[in-house]
Write an enzyme that holds these catalytic residues in place. Sequence first.
Site, PDB file in Angstrom:
ATOM      1  N   GLU A  14       1.209   4.343  13.285  1.00  9.03           N
ATOM      2  CA  GLU A  14      -0.197   4.215  13.714  1.00  9.03           C
ATOM      3  C   GLU A  14      -0.448   2.773  14.080  1.00  9.03           C
ATOM      4  OE1 GLU A  14      -3.334   5.126  11.033  1.00  9.03           O
ATOM      5  OE2 GLU A  14      -2.504   7.095  10.661  1.00  9.03           O
ATOM      6  N   GLY A  48      -3.232  10.514   3.542  1.00 10.84           N
ATOM      7  CA  GLY A  48      -2.759   9.352   2.797  1.00 10.84           C
ATOM      8  C   GLY A  48      -3.445   9.155   1.461  1.00 10.84           C
ATOM      9  N   HIS A  49      -4.691   8.695   1.514  1.00 10.28           N
ATOM     10  CA  HIS A  49      -5.357   8.201   0.315  1.00 10.28           C
ATOM     11  C   HIS A  49      -5.372   9.207  -0.832  1.00 10.28           C
ATOM     12  CE1 HIS A  49      -8.722   6.730  -2.195  1.00 10.28           C
ATOM     13  NE2 HIS A  49      -8.198   5.562  -1.893  1.00 10.28           N
ATOM     14  N   HIS A  60      -7.703  12.250   8.272  1.00  6.12           N
ATOM     15  CA  HIS A  60      -8.677  11.276   7.764  1.00  6.12           C
ATOM     16  C   HIS A  60      -9.610  11.921   6.751  1.00  6.12           C
ATOM     17  CE1 HIS A  60     -11.104   7.718   7.410  1.00  6.12           C
ATOM     18  NE2 HIS A  60     -10.139   7.089   8.047  1.00  6.12           N
ATOM     19  N   GLY A  61      -9.546  11.407   5.541  1.00  4.24           N
ATOM     20  CA  GLY A  61     -10.438  11.873   4.475  1.00  4.24           C
ATOM     21  C   GLY A  61     -10.085  13.248   3.933  1.00  4.24           C
ATOM     22  N   ARG A  97      -1.380  -2.686  10.614  1.00  4.11           N
ATOM     23  CA  ARG A  97      -2.644  -3.252  11.087  1.00  4.11           C
ATOM     24  C   ARG A  97      -2.435  -4.675  11.566  1.00  4.11           C
ATOM     25  NH1 ARG A  97      -7.417  -0.255   9.192  1.00  4.11           N
ATOM     26  NH2 ARG A  97      -8.534  -2.005  10.088  1.00  4.11           N
ATOM     27  N   HIS A 105       0.470   2.689   9.033  1.00  4.61           N
ATOM     28  CA  HIS A 105      -0.418   1.988   9.968  1.00  4.61           C
ATOM     29  C   HIS A 105      -0.127   0.497   9.849  1.00  4.61           C
ATOM     30  CE1 HIS A 105      -4.880   1.341  11.371  1.00  4.61           C
ATOM     31  NE2 HIS A 105      -4.011   0.668  12.095  1.00  4.61           N
ATOM     32  N   ASN A 118       0.860   9.582   4.699  1.00  3.44           N
ATOM     33  CA  ASN A 118       0.603   8.181   5.038  1.00  3.44           C
ATOM     34  C   ASN A 118       0.774   7.352   3.750  1.00  3.44           C
ATOM     35  OD1 ASN A 118      -0.846   5.729   5.209  1.00  3.44           O
ATOM     36  ND2 ASN A 118      -1.932   6.459   7.005  1.00  3.44           N
ATOM     37  N   ARG A 146      -2.738  -6.016   6.290  1.00  3.45           N
ATOM     38  CA  ARG A 146      -3.299  -5.975   4.933  1.00  3.45           C
ATOM     39  C   ARG A 146      -2.499  -5.092   3.985  1.00  3.45           C
ATOM     40  NH1 ARG A 146      -8.848  -2.647   5.963  1.00  3.45           N
ATOM     41  NH2 ARG A 146      -9.098  -4.249   7.525  1.00  3.45           N
ATOM     42  N   HIS A 147      -1.778  -4.115   4.531  1.00  2.03           N
ATOM     43  CA  HIS A 147      -0.941  -3.305   3.631  1.00  2.03           C
ATOM     44  C   HIS A 147       0.497  -3.206   4.149  1.00  2.03           C
ATOM     45  CE1 HIS A 147      -2.562  -0.312   6.360  1.00  2.03           C
ATOM     46  NE2 HIS A 147      -3.666  -0.095   5.678  1.00  2.03           N
ATOM     47  N   ARG A 178      -1.009  -7.760  -5.505  1.00  2.90           N
ATOM     48  CA  ARG A 178      -0.449  -8.787  -6.375  1.00  2.90           C
ATOM     49  C   ARG A 178       0.612  -9.626  -5.680  1.00  2.90           C
ATOM     50  NH1 ARG A 178      -1.752  -7.697 -11.893  1.00  2.90           N
ATOM     51  NH2 ARG A 178      -0.476  -9.485 -12.391  1.00  2.90           N
ATOM     52  N   ASP A 201       0.511   4.052   3.388  1.00  5.71           N
ATOM     53  CA  ASP A 201      -0.121   2.717   3.447  1.00  5.71           C
ATOM     54  C   ASP A 201      -0.578   2.220   2.082  1.00  5.71           C
ATOM     55  OD1 ASP A 201       0.074   2.950   6.180  1.00  5.71           O
ATOM     56  OD2 ASP A 201      -2.066   3.109   6.556  1.00  5.71           O
ATOM     57  N   HIS A 202      -1.149   3.149   1.287  1.00  6.73           N
ATOM     58  CA  HIS A 202      -1.787   2.673   0.056  1.00  6.73           C
ATOM     59  C   HIS A 202      -0.804   2.359  -1.057  1.00  6.73           C
ATOM     60  CE1 HIS A 202      -5.553   2.638   1.907  1.00  6.73           C
ATOM     61  NE2 HIS A 202      -5.470   3.893   2.253  1.00  6.73           N
ATOM     62  N   GLU A 256      -4.840  13.671  17.683  1.00  8.59           N
ATOM     63  CA  GLU A 256      -5.111  13.789  16.246  1.00  8.59           C
ATOM     64  C   GLU A 256      -6.629  13.824  16.095  1.00  8.59           C
ATOM     65  OE1 GLU A 256      -3.256  11.050  13.469  1.00  8.59           O
ATOM     66  OE2 GLU A 256      -4.727  11.582  11.939  1.00  8.59           O
ATOM     67  N   THR A 280     -11.197   1.278   6.368  1.00  4.50           N
ATOM     68  CA  THR A 280     -10.176   2.176   6.903  1.00  4.50           C
ATOM     69  C   THR A 280     -10.600   2.491   8.336  1.00  4.50           C
ATOM     70  OG1 THR A 280      -9.075   4.310   6.625  1.00  4.50           O
ATOM     71  CG2 THR A 280     -11.380   4.204   5.943  1.00  4.50           C
ATOM     72  N   THR A 281      -9.756   3.220   9.080  1.00  2.00           N
ATOM     73  CA  THR A 281     -10.105   3.538  10.462  1.00  2.00           C
ATOM     74  C   THR A 281     -11.428   4.302  10.473  1.00  2.00           C
ATOM     75  OG1 THR A 281      -7.740   3.896  10.709  1.00  2.00           O
ATOM     76  CG2 THR A 281      -9.125   4.482  12.578  1.00  2.00           C
TER      77      THR A 281
END
Length: 245
Positions: free
Chosen positions: A72, A215-216, A193-194, A47, A45, A9, A51-52, A20, A11-12, A154, A102-103
């Site tokens: 997503e 992702g993260h 997730h996580g 959203r 994702h 993922n 936001r990203h 920025r 996204d980040h 998932e 996050t979700t």
Amino acid sequence: MSRIRLHVNVDHVATIRQARGEQYPDPVWAAAMCELAGAHGITVHLREDRRHIQDRDVRILKDTVRTVLNLEMAATDEMVRIARELHPDMCTLVPEKREEQTTEGGLVVTGPEAKKVGNAVSALHEAGIGVSLFVQPDRAVVSASRELGADVVELHTGYYSNARGPLIPAELDRLASAAEAAVNFGMRVAAGHGLDYPNVVQVAAIPGVEELNIGHSIIARSVLVGLDTAVRDMLRLLDEGAYGR
Ligand code: PXP
């Protein structure tokens, strides 16, 4: 023993860009680097608040991703319209709240809320897009997801990731039991997730789990070691879990 597929993922990468308002770093470039490092798919994702990930990112990724593009999204009319237009390889329906970081939870798949999810599944299927539902690791929830027509569940690993000490085995059991139910229903099983380098092997070892969305932790590690190394390190751990089944 087949490998577990890793969907990264990105996204980040977009989160850093949006911080920025610049054009860099580009999640499209990141996706290509993840694929070169061996990732089996790319997840983004889109959203509601953008936001990203931006619409432009999904449009370009649709053309450039050579593996699998998993979009997503919330089960809203706007997102279903976008998905039907762009036609990603797969859509994962997730709950979305404006104020969350996050979700947070799994989708609600029973009661009046479920109708919206079921309608989104049908509309995506009509367009020939496979659908995954992001749900709590619970046999009844998996069963309800099947009733709604999901191809994939998932399983939400956030509860496992947040568990400490003696609570960890109970969360792994919940994931294993939900995965078993999904396999018995003929559904494919993903999880995410996580998930992080220290906690992923045990999830990769759960029978039935075919794919992880991460992702993260990968993007965070890539800041220090580079994206290629971060993806390859994660792929090694997935293999370690899967071969230990
Ligand atoms: N799966 C789903 C459905 C998600 O919403 C997210 C977060 O966007 C992830 C996986 C990835 O979670 P993480 O960034 O914690 O690895």
